[in-house]
Structure formats: C-alpha cells, structure tokens
Design a protein around this motif. Structure first.
Motif, PDB file in Angstrom:
ATOM      1  N   ALA A   1       0.825  -1.190   0.000  1.00 25.82           N
ATOM      2  CA  ALA A   1       0.000   0.000   0.000  1.00 25.82           C
ATOM      3  C   ALA A   1       0.858   1.238   0.000  1.00 25.82           C
ATOM      4  O   ALA A   1       1.953   1.240   0.515  1.00 25.82           O
TER       5      ALA A   1
ATOM      6  N   PRO B   1     -12.017  -8.854  -0.939  1.00 27.67           N
ATOM      7  CA  PRO B   1     -12.226  -8.568  -2.364  1.00 27.67           C
ATOM      8  C   PRO B   1     -11.628  -9.667  -3.237  1.00 27.67           C
ATOM      9  O   PRO B   1     -10.610 -10.273  -2.885  1.00 27.67           O
TER      10      PRO B   1
ATOM     11  N   ARG C   1      -7.923  -9.584  -3.935  1.00 25.14           N
ATOM     12  CA  ARG C   1      -7.027  -9.441  -2.788  1.00 25.14           C
ATOM     13  C   ARG C   1      -6.892 -10.774  -2.059  1.00 25.14           C
ATOM     14  O   ARG C   1      -7.801 -11.609  -2.082  1.00 25.14           O
TER      15      ARG C   1
ATOM     16  N   THR D   1      -8.105  -8.715   3.735  1.00 24.84           N
ATOM     17  CA  THR D   1      -8.747  -7.417   3.908  1.00 24.84           C
ATOM     18  C   THR D   1      -8.612  -7.016   5.366  1.00 24.84           C
ATOM     19  O   THR D   1      -8.223  -7.807   6.210  1.00 24.84           O
TER      20      THR D   1
ATOM     21  N   LEU E   1      -6.021  -2.471   4.508  1.00 28.51           N
ATOM     22  CA  LEU E   1      -6.587  -2.427   3.161  1.00 28.51           C
ATOM     23  C   LEU E   1      -7.597  -1.289   3.029  1.00 28.51           C
ATOM     24  O   LEU E   1      -7.719  -0.682   1.966  1.00 28.51           O
ATOM     25  N   LYS E   2      -8.301  -0.981   4.110  1.00 27.87           N
ATOM     26  CA  LYS E   2      -9.252   0.130   4.070  1.00 27.87           C
ATOM     27  C   LYS E   2      -8.544   1.426   3.683  1.00 27.87           C
ATOM     28  O   LYS E   2      -9.025   2.196   2.842  1.00 27.87           O
TER      29      LYS E   2
ATOM     30  N   GLU F   1      -7.199   1.049  -0.088  1.00 26.85           N
ATOM     31  CA  GLU F   1      -8.164   1.185  -1.178  1.00 26.85           C
ATOM     32  C   GLU F   1      -8.405   2.654  -1.528  1.00 26.85           C
ATOM     33  O   GLU F   1      -8.538   3.008  -2.704  1.00 26.85           O
ATOM     34  N   GLN F   2      -8.466   3.490  -0.511  1.00 28.82           N
ATOM     35  CA  GLN F   2      -8.576   4.919  -0.796  1.00 28.82           C
ATOM     36  C   GLN F   2      -7.307   5.408  -1.481  1.00 28.82           C
ATOM     37  O   GLN F   2      -7.338   6.275  -2.361  1.00 28.82           O
TER      38      GLN F   2
ATOM     39  N   GLU G   1      -5.393   3.727  -3.568  1.00 33.88           N
ATOM     40  CA  GLU G   1      -5.430   3.392  -4.990  1.00 33.88           C
ATOM     41  C   GLU G   1      -6.194   4.440  -5.792  1.00 33.88           C
ATOM     42  O   GLU G   1      -5.740   4.896  -6.841  1.00 33.88           O
ATOM     43  N   LYS G   2      -7.315   4.821  -5.259  1.00 30.62           N
ATOM     44  CA  LYS G   2      -8.157   5.803  -5.960  1.00 30.62           C
ATOM     45  C   LYS G   2      -7.450   7.157  -6.076  1.00 30.62           C
ATOM     46  O   LYS G   2      -7.367   7.743  -7.171  1.00 30.62           O
TER      47      LYS G   2
ATOM     48  N   GLN H   1      -6.183  -8.250 -10.202  1.00 36.20           N
ATOM     49  CA  GLN H   1      -6.547  -6.847 -10.041  1.00 36.20           C
ATOM     50  C   GLN H   1      -6.765  -6.199 -11.400  1.00 36.20           C
ATOM     51  O   GLN H   1      -6.098  -6.545 -12.381  1.00 36.20           O
TER      52      GLN H   1
ATOM     53  N   LYS I   1      -5.090  -0.729 -11.373  1.00 37.96           N
ATOM     54  CA  LYS I   1      -4.522  -0.898 -10.040  1.00 37.96           C
ATOM     55  C   LYS I   1      -3.074  -1.371 -10.125  1.00 37.96           C
ATOM     56  O   LYS I   1      -2.202  -0.889  -9.395  1.00 37.96           O
TER      57      LYS I   1
END
Length: 690
Positions: A18, A67, A70, A73, A77-78, A81-82, A84-85, A357, A361
C-alpha cells in the motif's frame, strides 16, 4: 534477500502493498464513531479475556468479504483502497498540463500510459526481452555464466512491497553502512535464486507445500511453452530440480536473522577461496563491484553452497533456469497470456486470490514502485498538510518521553545499561511524513511505448543509485519508504525511524479524534517502531548504528529470558490446522508489539495531564485505547496467503498480534479479565521488557 531487509529495515507490517491514503472523516458512515473506534464491529458475545481479537472485531468478521482481487482485507486495506483511488488520480493527471519532456511529471504520465497500453504490449510480444534471452543463449562457458549472473545482480531496497523482491536472481545486493564501521557504506551480498516464495516451498513435507510444487511444475512448463521453447516439460523439470538444490543451499529465515552470523566481511579476492565455484572476478566486474575492498557475505554457508552449484550443475540447466526467470520476472508486462499464467500461479494458487486486479490498479502500483519519490512529492502536496506533520511530531515526542521515563523505572536494568539506552534514545532520528531530500529521476529513461523496458530501466537505475552510495558519505537521513506507503519502519543501522505520510491518516491517526484512539492505534505503531531500537536485534546496535551489544551480562540474560517467554507464548498459537506461529521467527516483531503497546499506554495517560479520561459511548478511556489497538489489527486472510506468510514473514498473523494485550496489566483491569479465561496469564507469565 528479505531476511537482511527485515533486520536492517524493520517494518511494522509486511506485505501491505500500500502507498497512500487521503484523510477520511471519523464518522459512523465509515465504521467509526466520535470515540475513534468502530462499536459496530465489536462482538459482545465473545469475552475479551477469551479472544480479544474476536471481541474487538467479531461482528465485522461475520460480514467482511475479502475482495476477489485481494488475498486479505482489514484496516490496512481500508486505507490502501482509498490510496489506490487517490494515487491513481494523481498519476493520471500528471500529464494533463503537458509537462516538459524529461520532467518527473512527464515520466509518471508516460510510465502509466505504457503500462495501460495493452495493444502495444500484445504487438511487442517477447521483443523487449530479446536482448536478455540472446545473452543467455550465448552462454558457452562458466565465465560467460558468471558474467550474466553478475550483470543481473539487483538491489533489494523495498521494505514493504513483496512484488519487488529479486529472489529470482542468484544473489541480491543491499547497500548500507557497515555493521562495525558506521562511517562508510558497504555492499551486503544475499542469497537468492528461487521462483517460489521461500525454501520451505521446495523442502517442506507439508502436503500443501507438495501440492504447490506440483502446480509450480505446471506453471513453469506452461510459461516455457507459451514462449515457444522446445522440450518445455523436460526443461521445467530441470529448472525445478536446480531451484530445489538452491533451496537446500540457502539458510533458514531464523538463521538469517542472527546478525552475528551475518557479520562476515570478505575481501573480494577471498570469495574464490571461501566460496569456490563461481568465477567471482568476472561476476563482480559484471556487477560493478570489482572495485570494492570488502563485501559482507550475509549468509556465508548459502553463498558457498550457491557458488558450488554453478560448477556442479550442467551449464544448460543454468541457461534453462535463467530463461524461465527472465520470462517469469517480465510476465506482468508481456502479452496477456503470460500475465494470466503468472497470476494463476502466484495469485490464485499460492495466495488463493480468485481474480486478478484491474489493470489500472497494477499500473498504479508499478508506478509507485519505480517512480516512488516523484509520485510521493505529488502526494505530500495534496494530502499531507503541515498541521498533520506537526501533530504527529508532538505525538512522537510524547512517546519518546514515555519511553525515557520507562527506562528510569525498570527495576531489572543496571545503571550502565540504562545510560546506554538513554543515549540511544536521545540520538534516535525520527522522520515524519516525507524525506528531507527527494530522489532525482533525470537519468531514468521512460518511454510511453515501452512498459517492460521502463521497468527494467527503473531496476537498473535503482541498482546504480545503490552502487553510487558505496563511494558517498553515509546519509543518516535516508528514507527507505515513500511518503505514499501505508507502513512504518525502524532502521537499526541509522538509529532512525520513518513514518510515511500515508499511514498518518484515519483510522490510524486523526487529529480531531479522542486521544485514546490515537494512542491505541498510531501510538502503538510508533511505539512499536521506537522499541525496535531496543528489541532482540536493536539491542545489538549502539547509538551510532554500530554492531555492539550495550547490555551488561545480567541485563542481557533478563532480556533473553523475557524473549523466550514470548517465543513460548507465540509458539502456542495455531494459525491453521496443525500449523503454528514460529515464536523464534517472529520474536523481534512480537517484542516490538508488547513494548510499543506498553509505551503507548503510558504516553496516553501522560497526555491526560492528571485529568480523568472521559467515558465515550459507555467505554472508558482504557477500554477505547485497547479496542483501538485491537481494531488496528483487524484482518481477514485467505488460507493459502496465510500459509505463505507463516513461511516467509517475521510478523505474526494480525489476529495474534491483537492478543498482545494479554501482557499488559491494565488490560486485565479494563475488561475485568479473570483467571480461567483463555487469554489470562498469571502476572509472572506476562512478558515485560520495556
């Protein structure tokens, strides 16, 4: 190679994969409350004293879905995930203002665009690898083999990203200050040569490992066939037979963690005598190391064994191995058929991950690895305000002060050791958010139509950067993580810590949240990293990062006895049926968890300045503190991925890390834990080190 990295750069979490996170409001909408914890995730049917992880996270576990793309989680990961965006948005927008050719923004835009251009990738086929494959095909002597192996030596520098290991090369390189001479950088040579994650995958009698070996044979065969290589089945068997011999020559993860076994400065001219077989003169010249007076042989037995294999095994076997490793290493950026084969084995088979993925990503992840500081500068500008840095710096000061106070109160520590510990704490260098100096990518060639070439160029660029350090003064401010990494790291040789900007975000840290949550989550993480300077490895390094144990014999005996208590404690944890945590392998991280939580608790109470903690949501301050810690380790992982981590990771699985609370006296009071409950430890059995 990962063994040395985990000793000299000790991360709080391995395999987070991450990079960044944007600030998220602490609100019931995203699973948090004004208290800074997630009350909805608590399972009140579980006694805290029976299983604190499931008490803190049980209701979340009942509905949490990993997911499809993945292997696990959870809390990390929470945040990821933000990341990645938001990181993707930064990368995609890098070229929107038409940056000048050669600029970092242009390189980011071109690197990402090339990764996403699947049409061009299909058209190129194996063309990007033709120079490497031709070099292998031309091997006609042991000297040629040494030259090719040396030219492929790469630097292992990423403390987090498991996709960036170079274990497929026979050896790996790590450059840092010397173990005994902190005034100069030296090269460390490390064992490598495997396609699967660790030697256990080749040597273990576990039926699951045997099944992985059979599927690996299928994968190697399929990849060679896809490349149009004749006799693919026979060559695949040759490759795996050779890798098995390499695995037998390697040292174990536990042995590799013993820094004293690794303190082996060999003159370059000594290698031929101490590790006969490989043409070392040719190898070092090809690797650019021929001018070094000495090199540290981190795993001397393995280096000797691997060198011997270069003459005992047929030349053709080595050529087959190199061809496979070349294809395997580049598979993600070859036509889709190659990428699919690679994911099917490394993702579906080894980690149990059903779906690959989405390409964007993977492209974002690759850009973050190969142009990390360039993306990091964008990230800091957009997502890490000066106010956040100042708040975390204050929290760090509070934790260091609590650690200092704790040293004064340790009844078992003699004055001589106490003085050394305080000296090390005073000189501890803490980096928050981002490095003081950014990397310069001017000489890195990036093209918008050459994705695999870009990655190979980036690897060579990094290797050249590491080699250049051998002729430069030691940089004690050097960072080993990018700002967009969701992790933290202790650097024993530098006596330094790095806390990247991305981990300094909710739910780990929120300047508007209750102090109990901040100290229980990010405070315990920061305390974890501080205490690494004083764990079973950190205790081997003095304030200047020199290999020199600073404990008196009596103190060292106490420290080791406490460590063995912790080894026994974690040996009891069964992660999968018949498969237990290795307490010795995970000892350093477990010491850091216990010590970090202890210090964070003391710092939390120090922050209250004598005032009582408020009750929020029916929870006392201590309850919120420990729940924040337990929920920080919230995780759900696939069995095969867990099996891999047990074999390759120096960190215990997340659920057992949450059970660290059983060593803290205050936890028993906070949750009224009684004798007879499963986590209960008699006071004499609770591990207390710091």
């Amino acid at each position: 190679m990962r063994q040395l990295r985990w000793i000299l750069t000790t991360a709080v979490l391995c395999g987070a994969n991450a990079w960044a996170a944007t600030p998220m409001p602490m609100s019931p909408a995203n699973g948090s409350s004004p208290s800074g914890i997630d009350p909805a995730g608590i399972d009140h049917s579980v006694k805290p004293g029976d299983d604190f992880f499931r008490y803190a996270n049980g209701d979340w576990l009942k509905t949490a879905q990993i997911p499809a793309d993945r292997s696990s989680t959870g809390t990390f990961l929470k945040v990821f995930e933000q990341a990645e965006k938001d990181t993707a948005e930064l990368i995609r927008n890098a070229g929107s203002s038409h940056p000048a050719a050669g600029s970092s923004a242009r390189k980011i835009a071109d690197y990402y665009a090339a990764w996403m251009d699947t049409t061009a990738i299909e058209q190129h086929g194996l063309t990007p690898l033709k120079p490497e494959l031709a070099q292998i095909d031309a091997i006609a002597s042991r000297q040629d083999l040494a030259q090719v192996l040396g030219s492929r030596l790469r630097a292992d520098v990423d403390p987090v990203n498991a996709t960036n290991f170079h274990t497929e090369n026979l050896f790996g390189l790590f450059v840092a200050q010397g173990l005994q001479d902190p005034s100069r950088n030296i090269a460390y040579l490390l064992q490598g040569g495997l396609g699967m994650p660790s030697r256990d995958y080749y040597l273990s009698d576990d039926p699951h490992m045997a099944a992985f070996r059979a599927k690996y044979q299928t994968y190697v065969t399929a990849l060679l066939k896809q490349a149009g290589i004749a006799d693919a089945e026979a060559k695949a068997k040759t490759v795996i037979d050779l890798e098995t011999k390499i695995a037998k020559a390697q040292e174990s993860l536990v042995d590799s963690q013993d820094v004293h076994k690794a303190n082996n400065l060999w003159r370059v001219t000594d290698f031929a005598q101490k590790a006969p077989g490989l043409d070392w003169a040719t190898y070092f010249k090809a690797a650019g190391l021929d001018g070094q007076p000495q090199i540290d042989a981190w795993q001397p037995v393995a280096i000797t064994g691997l060198s011997a294999l270069t003459v005992s095994e047929p030349l053709q076997a080595w050529k087959d191995l190199l061809v496979f490793h070349t294809l395997d290493h580049g598979a993600a950026l070859l036509p889709q058929a190659y990428a699919d084969l690679s994911f099917d084995f490394y993702g579906r088979t080894l980690q149990g991950t059903p779906a690959q993925q989405p390409r964007w990503k993977r492209a974002v992840g690759a850009t973050n690895v190969d142009l990390g500081d360039a993306v990091g500068q964008l990230y800091v500008k957009h997502y890490f305000p000066a106010s956040s840095k100042a708040a975390v710096q204050q929290l760090v000061k509070n934790l260091i002060a609590a650690f200092n106070d704790r040293i004064d109160t340790l009844s078992w520590m003699t004055p001589a050791t106490r003085q050394k510990a305080k000296a090390k704490l005073v000189t501890l260098r803490v980096g928050v958010g981002y490095p003081e100096a950014w990397r310069d990518y001017d000489s890195l060639e990036i093209r918008a139509n050459d994705p695999l070439g870009n990655h190979l160029h980036a690897e060579k660029f990094e290797y050249a950067h590491q080699l250049a350090k051998l002729s430069q003064p030691v940089d004690r401010g050097e960072w080993w993580m990018t700002p967009q990494t969701v992790n933290a790291v202790n650097l024993p040789l530098q006596n330094a810590l790095n806390f990247p900007a991305a981990i300094l975000q909710p739910p780990f840290f929120d300047p508007t949240a209750d102090a109990a949550a901040n100290y229980g989550a990010i405070g315990a993480i920061i305390g974890h990293e501080i205490s690494h300077s004083f764990d079973n490895t950190g205790a081997e390094f003095d304030a200047e990062g020199r290999l020199a144990n600073w404990w008196t014999p009596a103190d060292l005996a106490h420290f080791k006895a406490a460590g063995q208590q912790l080894v026994h404690q974690f040996d009891q944890y069964q992660a999968l049926p018949g498969l237990h945590v290795n307490g010795e392998q995970t000892l350093g991280e477990n010491i850091a968890d216990v010590s970090g939580l202890t210090i964070a608790y003391l710092a939390y109470h120090k922050s209250l300045d004598g005032k009582p903690a408020p009750v929020i949501g029916g929870l006392s301050g201590d309850q919120r503190f420990f729940l924040a810690f337990g929920q920080a380790w919230r995780s759900k992982i696939r069995d095969d991925a867990l099996r891999q981590r047990l074999s390759t990771d120096v960190h215990a699985p997340a659920d057992f890390r949450a059970q660290t609370v059983r060593n803290i006296d205050a936890w028993y009071t906070a949750f009224d834990v009684k004798s007879g409950e499963k986590l209960y430890l008699d006071p004499k059995d609770r591990v207390k080190i710091w």
